[in-house]
Structure formats: C-alpha cells, structure tokens
Write an enzyme that holds these catalytic residues in place. Sequence first.
Site, PDB file in Angstrom:
ATOM      1  CE  LYS A  26      81.743  20.458  57.914  1.00 16.17           C
ATOM      2  NZ  LYS A  26      80.951  19.242  58.117  1.00 16.17           N
ATOM      3  CE  LYS A  48      79.150  19.275  66.268  1.00 18.49           C
ATOM      4  NZ  LYS A  48      79.864  18.529  65.295  1.00 18.49           N
ATOM      5  CE  LYS A  96      73.954  16.591  62.111  1.00 16.19           C
ATOM      6  NZ  LYS A  96      74.925  16.468  61.053  1.00 16.19           N
TER       7      LYS A  96
HETATM    8  P1  ATP Z   1      77.584  19.386  60.759  1.00 20.06           P
HETATM    9  O1  ATP Z   1      77.404  20.736  61.336  1.00 20.06           O
HETATM   10  O2  ATP Z   1      77.135  19.276  59.350  1.00 20.06           O
HETATM   11  O3  ATP Z   1      77.079  18.284  61.629  1.00 20.06           O
HETATM   12  P2  ATP Z   1      80.263  19.396  61.720  1.00 20.06           P
HETATM   13  O4  ATP Z   1      80.758  20.795  61.669  1.00 20.06           O
HETATM   14  O5  ATP Z   1      79.884  18.843  63.032  1.00 20.06           O
HETATM   15  O6  ATP Z   1      79.131  19.171  60.656  1.00 20.06           O
HETATM   16  P3  ATP Z   1      81.582  17.048  60.621  1.00 20.06           P
HETATM   17  O7  ATP Z   1      81.827  16.938  59.181  1.00 20.06           O
HETATM   18  O8  ATP Z   1      80.424  16.289  61.146  1.00 20.06           O
HETATM   19  O9  ATP Z   1      81.434  18.560  61.082  1.00 20.06           O
HETATM   20  O10 ATP Z   1      82.895  16.649  61.407  1.00 20.06           O
HETATM   21  C1  ATP Z   1      84.180  16.535  60.863  1.00 20.06           C
HETATM   22  C2  ATP Z   1      85.177  16.373  61.978  1.00 20.06           C
HETATM   23  O11 ATP Z   1      85.285  17.614  62.709  1.00 20.06           O
HETATM   24  C3  ATP Z   1      84.791  15.339  63.015  1.00 20.06           C
HETATM   25  O12 ATP Z   1      85.941  14.637  63.414  1.00 20.06           O
HETATM   26  C4  ATP Z   1      84.253  16.127  64.159  1.00 20.06           C
HETATM   27  O13 ATP Z   1      84.414  15.472  65.391  1.00 20.06           O
HETATM   28  C5  ATP Z   1      85.111  17.372  64.095  1.00 20.06           C
HETATM   29  N1  ATP Z   1      84.408  18.518  64.653  1.00 20.06           N
HETATM   30  C6  ATP Z   1      83.247  19.056  64.214  1.00 20.06           C
HETATM   31  N2  ATP Z   1      82.895  20.120  64.942  1.00 20.06           N
HETATM   32  C7  ATP Z   1      83.864  20.263  65.889  1.00 20.06           C
HETATM   33  C8  ATP Z   1      84.072  21.198  66.956  1.00 20.06           C
HETATM   34  N3  ATP Z   1      83.219  22.163  67.188  1.00 20.06           N
HETATM   35  N4  ATP Z   1      85.173  21.047  67.721  1.00 20.06           N
HETATM   36  C9  ATP Z   1      86.060  20.057  67.497  1.00 20.06           C
HETATM   37  N5  ATP Z   1      85.915  19.143  66.512  1.00 20.06           N
HETATM   38  C10 ATP Z   1      84.845  19.233  65.702  1.00 20.06           C
END
Ligand code: ATP
Length: 334
Positions: free
Chosen positions: A200, A197, A115
């Site tokens: 969002k 990965k 980040k």
């Molecule tokens: P950002 O893109 O803003 O970093 P993010 O999509 O990674 O956000 P978070 O809010 O950081 O989402 O994560 C919420 C939960 O979803 C966490 O437990 C994280 O491990 C899980 N998670 C996020 N992305 C994935 C993915 N691609 N596959 C499985 N689990 C995920």
Amino acid sequence: MVEEKKVIFSGIQPSGSLTLGNYLGAVKNWVALQHECTCYYCVVDLHAITVRQDATELRKRTLDVMSVLIAAGIDPEQSVLYMQSHVPQHTELAWILDCYTYLGELSRMTQFKDKSQKAGENINSGLFTYPVLMAADILLYQADMVPVGVDQKQHLELTRDIAIRFNNLYGDVFTVPDPYIGKAGAKIMSLQEPEKKMSKSDENENSYIALLDGPDVIRRKVKRAVTDSDGEIRFAEDKPGVSNLLSIYSSICGISVEEGEKEFSGQGYGVLKERVAEAVVDVLEPLQKKYHEIRKDKAYLTEVMQKNSQKAAYVAQKTLAKVQRKVGLAPTKL
Ligand code: ATP
Ligand code: LTN
C-alpha cells in the site's frame, strides 16, 4: 471440559489505503476467524510512524482503515477492534522486550533491510526496533495464532524466540504464538512489478488495487497488469504476472490455483484479466458501499474505539503487570 476459545491477534498499518493484498493475505482470514475465536485486531498507528507521515493525513487514514475493516466484515461487537496508540501497554511492554532482544536478531530482519534502504542516510531507530513492538502487540494478549501474509513470517519467528527466551528466564509468562498463513492469497504481487509484493505504500498507484478503487479504476489497473509473451495461462515461477492474476482469482473465488488453471485452459490473457477484474469488482462494490456509511458516522467510530480499547487495555494490563513483577520493577503499592 469446555475447550477454551483460541486467542487471535493481528495488526495492520495505516500507512496507505488498504490493498487487495492486505485483504486476501490478512483481513479475509481475520473475518473468518472471528466467529470461533477471541480476536484482537489492531490498527497499528505507532508502527506506521516508523516511516515519516503527514500528521493530518495519518489521522484521517487511521479512521479510514478502521472503517474499511468494519466494512470488510470485522464485527466490532464480536472482535476487539482498536487503535494501537489508545492502549499504552503496547509501548510499555515493547521497552521491556527491547531489553531481551539482540541487535543481531533485529539486523537480520528483511523488512528492516528493505525499508532502511529506502530511508537513505537517516535511519530512525523505530524502524530497527519495529519487530519488538510487534512482539509486544501479540504477547500482551497471550495470542495463540496470528493471521498474516507470508511477508510477516520472519517477524513472527522473532516474536516466538523472544517469548521462549523470556519464559525460560521467568516461567510461563507468554503464550508462544503460531503464524496463521492462508494457502491462497498469502502473497499477492505488484501488478506492475510482479516480483515484488503488492504494497500500500508503493509510489506507483497502478501497482496495487486499493479496496476503495472504483470499478473503472479496477478494470483499468488489471488490464494494465504486466504479464508475459508466452500466451499460456498457467502458474509457474517464470510467469510471475500471470501466476499473480491466477492467485488473485482463485483466492477471491475460493478455489485452488489448479482449478483456476483448468477454468482458463485454452483462453487468452484478455479473458483472464476480464474475469479477474469482475471478480474483484464483485467483492469490493458492497464493501465500498458499507464503508462510506461507516466512515461518516463519527459517533459510531468513537464508540467502537473507546469501548474496544478499554477491553484491550484490561487484558493487556494483566500481562504487563505480570511481566513488570517478573523482571523486578517495584510495585506501586507495597
Ligand atoms: P506497507 O506497504 O506500508 O509496508 P503493507 O501493504 O505491506 O504495508 P501491512 O500493514 O504491513 O501492509 O500488512 C498488513 C497485513 O497484510 C499483514 O498481515 C501482511 O502480511 C499482509 N499483506 C501485506 N501485503 C500483502 C500482500 N501483497 N499479499 C498478501 N498479504 C499481504
Ligand atoms: N508488522 C506488521 C503489522 C503488525 C502486526 C502486528 C501484524 C504490527 N503488529 C501484530 C500481526 C501482529 C506488518 O508490517 N504487516
């Protein structure tokens, strides 16, 4: 003797619309755990502001996320579902824990490295201390288990290290939590760059399926998903796109990846994509219907947030008061 229920804590950032990755990696497990455990589920708005957000958008999105979680099956009567910024004990404990966390530890966090690279020259210190706030979130509730996707494993290890360090100095103050990472769906990858990965906050909307995407959008995004030219449906490291579709499919259908491979043996990518899209549409359609009802009910959402933040604050305050006493902060009443 009656066995005490395990305590679960987890959080999700309102940094975009929740994706299928969030659902399969985290939220699905949250729902499953709530019947047998005492669960705290938190919309971590204070974590989201480590990346610059538009204020109006963020305010709206926190309520969107709260509503999606309820629509996905989190029962706010059973689980303590609340907004992080409504419980000030999180930031108070985070400051104290900052004083027990080393710069070296924080510099090793891969999420920070990723980040901060994106942030360019002006990296804010919240982005750096983010894992300490996360540790505070978890430790305040004496959580036994933290259901997360695989990307959060390193943060969980740091939380454990901080808890153990603190306990070694002051006695058994914190429960040392374990990660809870599901077998299938723990890391759903981007549909466009399957080495990354699904996230969002990705700029490319085609890289993720949002839980609120309509059926046609879902079908289109899955159809466009990057695969390879080998033509065989199997799970392999050198086939990240196809493997990802297989993971999504098996996680949704509750089968193993091997069973998924068998089901598609001898078929082409077209069939795989069609079935994946239909499986996704089938879980998301009812969720979306519920979401729209909940999201417009402001009185209900207000009640959920107020009741649950009070419940959370009651438990959080107990831990915070103990910590304050242990480190030597003066009591308000002598
Ligand atoms: P950002 O893109 O803003 O970093 P993010 O999509 O990674 O956000 P978070 O809010 O950081 O989402 O994560 C919420 C939960 O979803 C966490 O437990 C994280 O491990 C899980 N998670 C996020 N992305 C994935 C993915 N691609 N596959 C499985 N689990 C995920
Ligand atoms: N850091 C997590 C979100 C998060 C969290 C938590 C997860 C904040 N606090 C406490 C589990 C427990 C993320 O970026 N996915």
